[in-house]
Enzyme design. Structure first.
Site, short mmCIF file in Angstrom:
data_model
loop_
_atom_site.label_atom_id
_atom_site.label_comp_id
_atom_site.label_asym_id
_atom_site.label_seq_id
_atom_site.Cartn_x
_atom_site.Cartn_y
_atom_site.Cartn_z
N LEU A 194 1.32 -1.05 -0.08
CA LEU A 194 0.32 0.05 -0.06
C LEU A 194 0.77 1.29 -0.28
CD1 LEU A 194 -2.85 1.48 0.37
CD2 LEU A 194 -2.48 1.14 3.07
N GLU B 204 3.81 4.26 -0.76
CA GLU B 204 4.18 4.65 -1.00
C GLU B 204 5.74 6.08 -0.81
OE1 GLU B 204 2.34 5.17 -5.09
OE2 GLU B 204 2.12 3.79 -4.80
N THR C 34 6.14 -5.65 4.38
CA THR C 34 6.29 -6.57 5.72
C THR C 34 6.29 -7.68 4.82
OG1 THR C 34 6.08 -5.14 7.91
CG2 THR C 34 6.05 -7.22 7.71
N GLN D 42 13.94 2.72 32.32
CA GLN D 42 14.42 3.39 33.63
C GLN D 42 14.73 2.79 34.87
OE1 GLN D 42 15.23 6.87 32.42
NE2 GLN D 42 15.73 7.32 34.54
N GLY E 173 17.91 0.88 34.71
CA GLY E 173 18.91 1.48 34.73
C GLY E 173 20.14 1.00 33.90
N GLY E 174 21.04 1.12 33.95
CA GLY E 174 22.45 0.95 32.19
C GLY E 174 22.12 -0.55 32.20
N GLU F 36 0.42 1.21 10.52
CA GLU F 36 -0.98 0.98 10.61
C GLU F 36 -2.02 1.68 10.84
OE1 GLU F 36 -3.11 -2.91 10.70
OE2 GLU F 36 -0.90 -3.69 10.42
N THR G 140 -0.58 6.09 12.17
CA THR G 140 -0.37 7.27 13.06
C THR G 140 -1.26 7.90 14.43
OG1 THR G 140 -0.40 9.12 11.77
CG2 THR G 140 1.18 8.35 11.77
N GLU H 125 -1.80 10.34 15.12
CA GLU H 125 -2.31 11.50 14.39
C GLU H 125 -3.84 11.06 13.44
OE1 GLU H 125 1.34 12.94 15.97
OE2 GLU H 125 0.68 11.39 14.60
#
Length: 399
Positions: free
Chosen positions: A130, A132, A163, A356, A359-360, A383, A385, A387
């Protein structure tokens, strides 16, 4: 409301399916996820395992080689897979919802008999062409063309971000293409071509391989590294006229229906991500000690995880509701948009919070939460956004 709106009231067959897929995700998918992510390799052995379980045929009738289930069953499977590996989950989602479902929804009997048994078996994958380069959200701005010539469609153009389009087992790509023009009053599509006319957009089945069709080199993506994604090009691709899928001129409208359904599936996948992040954090917070105690004993950590659990719970309710409406034959466009919006944001928020909490270590790719952090952003884009979902919800609310 549906009898399966709550996890506590799921019928036994749904619960058993979820458990089966959960066990598969933990024992087969999880151990190889980091390797496929690191190597950007498609997990053929995992896909073969899902095929053996019948997951690619979940929502299709047995007469077409399916499992005789429904769309909600597919969503439950996607949620369980999404907990551990989004690349694997999106491979299933795209293979069923985008690859095979257009044939099931809009194909004639001959097309269904030819393609659905193959796609339902999982031995072959279908793709949905779909998007482009110049029209992502504005999918009606399609420039790919298909012209009739001596009983064949001649297709020229390109597609982006497709996909399952370049794997060794990809056997079908359904593409939207401009097949003519209609007057402004009678057209189903919204993209103007000038002169008071609109594009007539149709969908066409392109077997793979077909001369002139090329899956270009795969993208170098931020996440979903084990998912297969390519740009596609069509250079005088010639397929029989009977490869038209559905009515001529209804391709855009039909694909919008497919996207409405797909948003429920993406919401389910997103819920899996959100819940997977919770599960990883609970385990880690019990084991990781700092200042002489497990970090989960600190309210700052406990409350963060509690909010994560709440997001996952609410998001699950939204996709259960949308699926229930869909299966009952009631309008579900708004509910699907709500589910996709809420669940994709829950996935992204939980992935960020999980990083978070770790942590590291959360910044190290060997940990699932790090992969979820990289993978989850696309859930707010693909599929439709965030918005677009807000636009649809506002429109359905009467604005």
């Amino acid at each position: 409301m549906s009898e399966f709106l709550s996890t506590a009231t799921l019928p036994d067959h749904y619960q058993q399916l979820a458990k089966t897929v959960r066990d598969f995700a933990r024992s087969v998918v999880a151990p190889v996820s980091a390797t496929h992510d690191r190597e950007h390799s498609f997990p053929y052995e995992v896909v073969a395992g899902m095929a053996d379980m019948g997951l690619f045929g979940l929502p299709f009738p047995e007469e077409y080689g399916g499992m005789g289930g429904d769309y909600f069953a597919l969503c439950l499977a996607l949620e369980e897979l999404g907990k551990v590996d989004q690349s694997v989950a999106i491979t299933l989602e795209a293979g069923v919802s985008l690859g095979a479902m257009p044939v099931y929804r809009f194909g004639n009997d001959a097309q269904k008999q030819e393609w659905l048994p193959l796609l339902s078996s999982g031995e072959a994958l279908g793709a949905f062409g779909l998007t482009e380069a110049g029209g992502g959200t504005d999918a009606g701005a399609t420039k790919t063309t298909a012209k009739l010539d001596d009983g064949h469609w001649i297709i020229n153009g390109s597609k982006q971000f497709i996909t399952n389009s370049g794997t060794d087992i990809t056997k079908l790509v359904t593409v939207t293409a401009v097949t003519g023009e209609v007057d402004g009053a009678g057209g189903q599509e919204r993209s103007d071509t000038g002169g008071g006319t609109r594009k007539q957009i149709s969908s066409i089945l392109v077997p793979v391989p077909t001369a002139g069709f090329t899956a270009e080199p795969a993208y170098d993506k931020v996440g979903w590294n084990a998912s297969d994604t390519h740009p596609l090009s069509f250079d005088d691709v010639r397929v029989p006229q009977e490869n038209l899928l559905g009515e001529q001129g209804r391709g855009y409208a039909n694909f919008l229906r497919i996207l409405d359904e797909g948003r429920i599936a993406i919401a389910a996948l997103s819920v899996g991500v959100a819940q997977g992040c919770v599960d990883e954090c609970v385990k880690y917070a019990k084991e990781r000690e700092a200042f002489g105690a497990a970090i989960g004993t600190n309210q700052a950590i406990a409350f963060k995880i509690a909010r994560m659990e709440t997001r996952a719970h609410v998001a699950r309710a939204t996709y259960y509701d949308a699926a229930a409406l869909m299966l009952s034959g009631k309008p579900f466009k708004k509910a699907a948009a709500v589910a996709k919006l809420v669940a994709s944001e829950a996935a992204m928020d939980n992935a960020r919070d999980a990083t978070q909490v770790f942590g590291g270590y959360g910044f190290m790719n060997e940990y699932p939460v790090a992969r979820h952090y990289r993978d989850s952003k696309i859930l707010e884009i693909g599929e439709g956004t965030t918005e677009v979902q807000l636009m649809l919800i506002a429109r359905e609310a009467g604005l």
